[in-house]
Design a protein around this motif. Sequence first.
Motif, short mmCIF file in Angstrom:
data_model
loop_
_atom_site.label_atom_id
_atom_site.label_comp_id
_atom_site.label_asym_id
_atom_site.label_seq_id
_atom_site.Cartn_x
_atom_site.Cartn_y
_atom_site.Cartn_z
N TRP A 60 -7.40 -9.67 15.54
CA TRP A 60 -7.23 -9.32 14.16
C TRP A 60 -8.45 -8.90 13.71
CZ3 TRP A 60 -8.80 -9.91 9.46
CH2 TRP A 60 -8.22 -9.20 8.07
N ALA B 5 -3.67 -5.90 13.78
CA ALA B 5 -3.47 -6.99 14.73
C ALA B 5 -3.23 -6.29 16.27
CB ALA B 5 -2.48 -7.73 14.29
N GLY C 254 -0.84 -6.61 11.49
CA GLY C 254 -2.12 -6.65 10.67
C GLY C 254 -2.06 -6.89 9.07
#
Length: 130
Positions: free
Chosen positions: A111, A121, A55
């Motif tokens: 995401w 994510a 992420g």
Amino acid sequence: MTGESSEGLRVQAAVRRHARNRAFAEVEDVISFVLSAPGVQEARAQVETAETVLGMELCARFQPFQDRYDQAVRDGDAARLTGICPGKHGYWGRICVLPDGHETSMQEPHWGRNSDGQPIAWVGRAPDDW
């Protein structure tokens, strides 16, 4: 319908409800037991770490999607919101902010931000997506 047969139907319905409720409780106990196993907990922690790292790595590239999502929410822009990926993990407080179809067209993971506001994510679906 006689009172006796009506009473019998009520008893049968109560027995079915009780059996169903007991079965659900037993399933919940088994699921809780499996999820609390040390190996499962370790695997879960590793997945959460990987999702957080990914992420963060994707943040610069996908932040514009988050900004557009936030703006659409503020403006109540239903048209823009309906074009967003339906992928969400409500249990974990995640909403994917990428365009609908991104998994196939862009070959990208979901995401967004988690409930703590951190970039995250993930791939796949959760039961509340089904």
